[in-house]
Enzyme design. Structure first.
Site, PDB file in Angstrom:
ATOM      1  N   TYR A  34       1.875  47.293  -2.784  1.00 20.51           N
ATOM      2  CA  TYR A  34       0.464  46.951  -2.992  1.00 20.51           C
ATOM      3  C   TYR A  34       0.188  45.629  -3.704  1.00 20.51           C
ATOM      4  O   TYR A  34      -0.703  44.887  -3.305  1.00 20.51           O
ATOM      5  CB  TYR A  34      -0.190  48.115  -3.750  1.00 20.51           C
ATOM      6  CG  TYR A  34      -1.556  47.832  -4.320  1.00 20.51           C
ATOM      7  CD1 TYR A  34      -2.670  47.672  -3.497  1.00 20.51           C
ATOM      8  CD2 TYR A  34      -1.745  47.729  -5.695  1.00 20.51           C
ATOM      9  CE1 TYR A  34      -3.931  47.412  -4.030  1.00 20.51           C
ATOM     10  CE2 TYR A  34      -3.002  47.475  -6.224  1.00 20.51           C
ATOM     11  CZ  TYR A  34      -4.081  47.313  -5.391  1.00 20.51           C
ATOM     12  OH  TYR A  34      -5.320  47.053  -5.919  1.00 20.51           O
ATOM     13  N   GLY A  75      -4.298  38.731 -11.023  1.00 19.44           N
ATOM     14  CA  GLY A  75      -5.044  38.891 -12.271  1.00 19.44           C
ATOM     15  C   GLY A  75      -6.370  38.184 -12.178  1.00 19.44           C
ATOM     16  O   GLY A  75      -6.414  36.995 -11.848  1.00 19.44           O
ATOM     17  N   ASN A  81       4.261  37.277 -17.441  1.00 20.04           N
ATOM     18  CA  ASN A  81       3.890  38.405 -16.586  1.00 20.04           C
ATOM     19  C   ASN A  81       4.828  39.546 -16.958  1.00 20.04           C
ATOM     20  O   ASN A  81       6.040  39.401 -16.906  1.00 20.04           O
ATOM     21  CB  ASN A  81       4.058  38.028 -15.115  1.00 20.04           C
ATOM     22  CG  ASN A  81       3.951  39.220 -14.164  1.00 20.04           C
ATOM     23  OD1 ASN A  81       4.542  39.204 -13.090  1.00 20.04           O
ATOM     24  ND2 ASN A  81       3.213  40.234 -14.535  1.00 20.04           N
ATOM     25  N   GLY A  82       4.244  40.671 -17.323  1.00 17.20           N
ATOM     26  CA  GLY A  82       5.050  41.820 -17.705  1.00 17.20           C
ATOM     27  C   GLY A  82       4.472  42.490 -18.934  1.00 17.20           C
ATOM     28  O   GLY A  82       3.360  42.191 -19.349  1.00 17.20           O
ATOM     29  N   CYS A 134      -0.042  40.063 -13.690  1.00 18.59           N
ATOM     30  CA  CYS A 134      -0.385  38.704 -14.049  1.00 18.59           C
ATOM     31  C   CYS A 134       0.377  37.798 -13.105  1.00 18.59           C
ATOM     32  O   CYS A 134       1.339  38.225 -12.465  1.00 18.59           O
ATOM     33  CB  CYS A 134       0.055  38.370 -15.471  1.00 18.59           C
ATOM     34  SG  CYS A 134      -0.931  39.145 -16.745  1.00 18.59           S
TER      35      CYS A 134
HETATM   36  O1  LIG Z   1      -6.614  56.395  -5.391  1.00 18.17           O
HETATM   37  P1  LIG Z   1      -7.399  55.290  -5.967  1.00 18.17           P
HETATM   38  O2  LIG Z   1      -7.421  55.345  -7.485  1.00 18.17           O
HETATM   39  O3  LIG Z   1      -8.786  55.189  -5.425  1.00 18.17           O
HETATM   40  O4  LIG Z   1      -6.642  53.920  -5.672  1.00 18.17           O
HETATM   41  C1  LIG Z   1      -5.925  53.649  -4.474  1.00 18.17           C
HETATM   42  C2  LIG Z   1      -6.544  52.495  -3.727  1.00 18.17           C
HETATM   43  O5  LIG Z   1      -6.568  51.334  -4.569  1.00 18.17           O
HETATM   44  C3  LIG Z   1      -5.913  50.260  -3.922  1.00 18.17           C
HETATM   45  O6  LIG Z   1      -6.826  49.470  -3.180  1.00 18.17           O
HETATM   46  P2  LIG Z   1      -7.886  48.468  -3.837  1.00 18.17           P
HETATM   47  O7  LIG Z   1      -9.238  48.968  -3.537  1.00 18.17           O
HETATM   48  O8  LIG Z   1      -7.557  48.242  -5.279  1.00 18.17           O
HETATM   49  O9  LIG Z   1      -7.637  47.054  -3.197  1.00 18.17           O
HETATM   50  P3  LIG Z   1      -7.234  46.510  -1.743  1.00 18.17           P
HETATM   51  O10 LIG Z   1      -8.519  46.152  -1.080  1.00 18.17           O
HETATM   52  O11 LIG Z   1      -6.416  45.308  -2.057  1.00 18.17           O
HETATM   53  O12 LIG Z   1      -6.435  47.522  -0.982  1.00 18.17           O
HETATM   54  C4  LIG Z   1      -4.944  50.913  -2.968  1.00 18.17           C
HETATM   55  O13 LIG Z   1      -4.687  50.053  -1.857  1.00 18.17           O
HETATM   56  C5  LIG Z   1      -5.710  52.151  -2.521  1.00 18.17           C
HETATM   57  O14 LIG Z   1      -6.583  51.833  -1.445  1.00 18.17           O
HETATM   58  N1  LIG Z   2      -0.270  42.105 -16.546  1.00 19.24           N
HETATM   59  C1  LIG Z   2       0.532  41.334 -17.247  1.00 19.24           C
HETATM   60  O1  LIG Z   2       1.588  40.898 -16.805  1.00 19.24           O
HETATM   61  C2  LIG Z   2       0.047  41.125 -18.658  1.00 19.24           C
HETATM   62  C3  LIG Z   2       0.886  40.227 -19.537  1.00 19.24           C
HETATM   63  C4  LIG Z   2       0.654  40.546 -21.004  1.00 19.24           C
HETATM   64  N2  LIG Z   2       1.254  41.824 -21.334  1.00 19.24           N
HETATM   65  C5  LIG Z   2      -0.841  40.550 -21.302  1.00 19.24           C
HETATM   66  O2  LIG Z   2      -1.420  41.604 -21.510  1.00 19.24           O
HETATM   67  O3  LIG Z   2      -1.418  39.498 -21.285  1.00 19.24           O
HETATM   68 MG   LIG Z   3      -6.632  49.650  -0.959  1.00 15.50          MG
END
Ligand SMILES: O=P(O)(O)OC[C@H]1O[C@H](OP(=O)(O)OP(=O)(O)O)[C@H](O)[C@@H]1O
Ligand SMILES: NC(=O)CC[C@H](N)C(=O)O
Ligand SMILES: [Mg+2]
Ligand code: SF4
Length: 462
Positions: free
Chosen positions: A248, A40, A108-109, A12
């Protein structure tokens, strides 16, 4: 929504502003939230105070969809906003944040003891309108409010466990709190005659604020018309920033707890080459977040970096996932290989992480079909083998490819000619300091994690 729980989901984002003047605070928070949208994409919300009344707007959807012009034209002295990816309680309008009951709270958390506290508060007669853990925080603060907001916050954080970067807005104060392990980020910026609090520093630039510092683990900052004061909420604190923020989650143009996210990704790529070198013709990064480590790998190896995939830039994370046989092939409409750069080459394919392994399996296959002679996969983080309980929606352990398969099995599963992950030591070397949560890599968490975790535990009670 995009992809279901088949990978780590963002968390978040919170953004708040306190000015001494009556200004366009709604627009400023809107810009701030826009810069935090990557954290988010399920719902967004904002609470504004204009010196007399609070104004609230929240709904499911992206920042650009939730707020209309009328709301954004409201002027005021202070405001807080939130972008949500749910971790406790489903994705619905009632669960959108900030929560409001004469004071506004944005979080967030994730709390790991929300169930016990919710039961306790219910027994005391508190009613719950949502199924999220954040409402426990709001109700605890309200429970102690007769002693004043600062004391109430102090008493509330004594009881909650887990990760939290929280913003609180009252009629005369903007308060920011970071949990005693500093798991989620929160920073302070200066703007005109006021202050900004934000999950990430990239959002400070978006509103023209100047970065001052991060909120310390266990610190409460209280901002009012007289300025900013700092209160230490805990005797013992330690910095345990979520290492996945660097790998990431966070935007590369953010700096968290003194480390540039961009630099940490490039350095992870350099370290990855040191640990798992090879000869090849081209280094290709997986857009978006794998790109920086690929640049680092290329720098260290002297193998030229090249564009291997073109990403469809309209594939926002709100992409509606068709419930069809093509569900598994979503990555095909997101990324398309650039044959001109790939054909006949030995390719090093670098990504930041592997969670379920679905992305990588398809990308290796795409590169091979585009004529790559060999595809060697290099991952700029260690094997994800444990779930996260601190604000990331993780797949169950059995769905993590790193928890169920050996390195060789993963290599065969994704169809790579070779595969290597960065070691935990290597990751720490590239970050050049200690003080991180590494729970999803080593199963050691800064806060005791619950045995059973159920995102929808409060859904059934309401
Ligand atoms: O092993 P998996 O379960 O497939 O997930 C891993 C992938 O997910 C994320 O990218 P994502 O596509 O979420 O977004 P990005 O374009 O910001 O890298 C991460 O960077 C990897 O590429
Ligand atoms: N990803 C988050 O930080 C979520 C905050 C809170 N736990 C919610 O579910 O809204
Ligand atoms: Mg990716
Ligand atoms: S378990 Fe992993 S994703 Fe969760 S806070 Fe720790 S490092 Fe971050």
């Amino acid at each position: 929504m995009f992809c279901g729980i088949d990978k780590f989901k963002e968390e978040c984002g919170v953004f708040g502003i306190f000015l001494n003047d009556y200004k366009d605070v709604a627009s400023l928070v809107y810009y701030g939230l826009f810069a935090l949208q990557h954290r988010g994409q399920e719902s967004a919300g904002m609470v504004i105070y204009n010196g007399k009344d609070f104004y609230i707007k929240k709904d499911v959807g992206l920042v650009g969809e939730v707020f209309d012009e009328n709301f954004l034209n409201i002027k005021g002295f202070s405001a807080i906003g939130h972008v949500r990816y749910s971790t406790t309680g489903g994705n619905k309008k009632e669960n959108a944040q900030p929560l409001f009951n004469n004071i506004a709270v944005a979080h967030n958390g994730n709390l790991v003891n929300a169930d016990v506290l919710r039961k306790f508060l219910k027994e005391e007669g508190f009613a719950f309108q949502t199924s999220i853990d954040t409402e426990v925080i709001l109700n605890l603060i309200i429970r102690y409010l007769k002693d004043g907001i600062e004391k109430a916050v102090f008493n509330a954080v004594e009881k909650i466990k887990g990760s939290y970067s929280i913003l609180i807005l009252t009629e005369d104060k903007l308060i920011g709190i970071r949990d005693p392990n500093g798991i989620r980020p929160l920073c302070i910026g200066k703007i005109d005659k006021g202050f900004v609090l934000s999950s990430e520093s990239c959002a400070l630039s978006a509103v023209g604020a100047e970065f001052i510092r991060d909120v310390e683990p266990g610190e409460m900052v209280v901002i009012n018309k007289d300025g900013l004061k700092s209160i230490k909420l805990f005797k013992e604190t330690q910095l345990r920033t979520c290492v996945f923020e660097y790998i990431y989650f966070a935007r590369p143009d953010s700096v968290i707890d003194g480390l540039s996210v961009y630099e940490s990704r490039v350095k992870a790529g350099i370290q990855l080459y040191k640990e798992a070198p090879l000869n090849a013709d081209i280094v290709v990064g997986v857009p978006d977040s794998g790109t920086f480590a690929a640049v680092g790998y290329s720098q260290a190896s002297n193998i030229p970096y090249g564009i291997g995939f073109v990403k469809n830039k309209y594939i926002g994370r709100t992409f509606i996932e068709p419930k069809s046989e093509f569900r598994d092939k979503l990555v095909l409409i997101k990324l398309n290989p650039l044959k001109e750069n790939i054909f006949g080459k030995r390719v090093v394919l670098v990504d930041d992480s592997i969670v379920r392994g679905t992305t990588m399996k398809m990308l290796v296959n795409l590169l091979k079909r585009a004529g790559a002679k060999e595809v060697h996969v290099r991952i700029a983080s260690p094997v994800v083998a444990y779930p996260c309980y601190f604000g990331i929606d993780t797949p169950y352990r059995k769905e993590l490819i790193g928890a169920t398969m050996t390195l060789d099995q993963i290599k065969d599963n994704i169809g790579a000619d070779s595969l290597a992950f960065l070691s935990i030591d290597g990751l720490l070397k590239s970050l050049n300091r200690e003080g991180f949560c590494l729970g999803c890599f080593n199963g050691l968490y800064p806060v005791c994690a619950p045995l059973n975790i159920d995102k929808f535990q409060f859904e059934r009670e309401n």
